[in-house]
Design an enzyme around this catalytic site. Structure first.
Site, PDB file in Angstrom:
ATOM      1  N   CYS A  79     -20.451  -2.468 -25.413  1.00  0.00           N
ATOM      2  CA  CYS A  79     -20.376  -3.501 -26.194  1.00  0.00           C
ATOM      3  C   CYS A  79     -18.680  -3.452 -26.543  1.00  0.00           C
ATOM      4  O   CYS A  79     -18.218  -2.486 -26.546  1.00  0.00           O
ATOM      5  CB  CYS A  79     -20.764  -3.375 -27.669  1.00  0.00           C
ATOM      6  SG  CYS A  79     -22.607  -4.226 -27.693  1.00  0.00           S
ATOM      7  N   HIS A  80     -18.169  -4.822 -26.376  1.00  0.00           N
ATOM      8  CA  HIS A  80     -16.786  -5.059 -27.054  1.00  0.00           C
ATOM      9  C   HIS A  80     -16.697  -4.843 -28.567  1.00  0.00           C
ATOM     10  O   HIS A  80     -17.697  -5.276 -29.085  1.00  0.00           O
ATOM     11  CB  HIS A  80     -16.279  -6.403 -26.477  1.00  0.00           C
ATOM     12  CG  HIS A  80     -16.265  -6.524 -24.988  1.00  0.00           C
ATOM     13  ND1 HIS A  80     -17.324  -6.644 -24.299  1.00  0.00           N
ATOM     14  CD2 HIS A  80     -15.180  -6.215 -24.291  1.00  0.00           C
ATOM     15  CE1 HIS A  80     -16.957  -6.895 -22.985  1.00  0.00           C
ATOM     16  NE2 HIS A  80     -15.651  -6.834 -22.819  1.00  0.00           N
ATOM     17  N   GLU A 115     -24.888  -7.177 -32.042  1.00  0.00           N
ATOM     18  CA  GLU A 115     -24.379  -6.781 -33.266  1.00  0.00           C
ATOM     19  C   GLU A 115     -25.709  -7.128 -34.385  1.00  0.00           C
ATOM     20  O   GLU A 115     -26.078  -6.415 -35.366  1.00  0.00           O
ATOM     21  CB  GLU A 115     -23.287  -7.661 -33.596  1.00  0.00           C
ATOM     22  CG  GLU A 115     -22.003  -6.912 -33.046  1.00  0.00           C
ATOM     23  CD  GLU A 115     -21.765  -7.237 -31.595  1.00  0.00           C
ATOM     24  OE1 GLU A 115     -20.832  -6.689 -31.102  1.00  0.00           O
ATOM     25  OE2 GLU A 115     -22.360  -7.971 -31.071  1.00  0.00           O
ATOM     26  N   ASP A 129     -36.214   5.114 -44.291  1.00  0.00           N
ATOM     27  CA  ASP A 129     -35.447   6.205 -44.834  1.00  0.00           C
ATOM     28  C   ASP A 129     -36.145   6.383 -46.539  1.00  0.00           C
ATOM     29  O   ASP A 129     -36.230   7.549 -46.932  1.00  0.00           O
ATOM     30  CB  ASP A 129     -34.286   6.397 -44.438  1.00  0.00           C
ATOM     31  CG  ASP A 129     -33.326   7.792 -45.308  1.00  0.00           C
ATOM     32  OD1 ASP A 129     -33.925   8.803 -44.949  1.00  0.00           O
ATOM     33  OD2 ASP A 129     -32.572   7.477 -45.935  1.00  0.00           O
TER      34      ASP A 129
END
Length: 160
Positions: A79-80, A115, A129
């Site tokens: 990924c950029h 993203e 979590d």
């Protein structure tokens, strides 16, 4: 995969490579991803009433999702690093699930769907979590808990 498609992150010799986007024009881009975590009804009720021992589950998950969006380039090798111009997160609940939708916007040479996906998966991991103590059974397992249906539901590209 169609016959004329090629793997853009692999050289002819099979080596991994990052795609060169240097010559591409800047465009306005938006991607939306969603996913859900299945939980026990009592856990969803505790989330909805903000009665989870670790704190406000959705607030913490929202921050985690946004952080993940901003750091995708560090965890997804090809990924950029892109300039994120906006991130929207939206949670909804049902009796046995929390759904997270993440919309990401950027102006640049490459899209932002990774993203958006990273935001969804990390946000849902944060939910897990935060509620894992309530979700464990007597053997310490999670028979009712699972992250599912993670997908890109929208992708846009507009000329500037």
């Amino acid at each position: 995969m169609s016959d004329d498609s090629e793997l853009t992150h692999v050289t002819d010799d099979g080596d991994a490579q990052m795609v060169d986007v240097g010559e591409k024009p800047d465009t306005a881009r938006r991607a939306v991803a969603r996913g859900e975590i299945t939980l026990q009804p009592s856990t969803v009720a505790a989330i909805e009433t903000n009665d989870v021992e670790k704190g406000d589950v959705l607030a913490v998950a929202r921050v985690g999702a946004i952080q993940a969006v901003k750091h995708t380039w560090e965890t997804v090798p090809m990924c950029h690093q892109i300039p994120i111009t906006n991130v929207d997160t939206e949670f909804s609940t049902s009796e046995t699930a929390v759904e997270l939708t993440v919309a990401v916007e950027t102006t640049g040479k490459t899209g932002c769907e990774m993203e958006a996906l990273e935001g969804v998966t990390t946000g849902l991991n944060v939910v897990w979590d935060m509620v894992k103590a309530a979700e464990k059974d007597a053997d310490g397992q999670y028979p009712d808990t699972g992250i599912d249906s993670v997908e890109v539901i929208e992708k846009e590209k507009r000329a500037l």
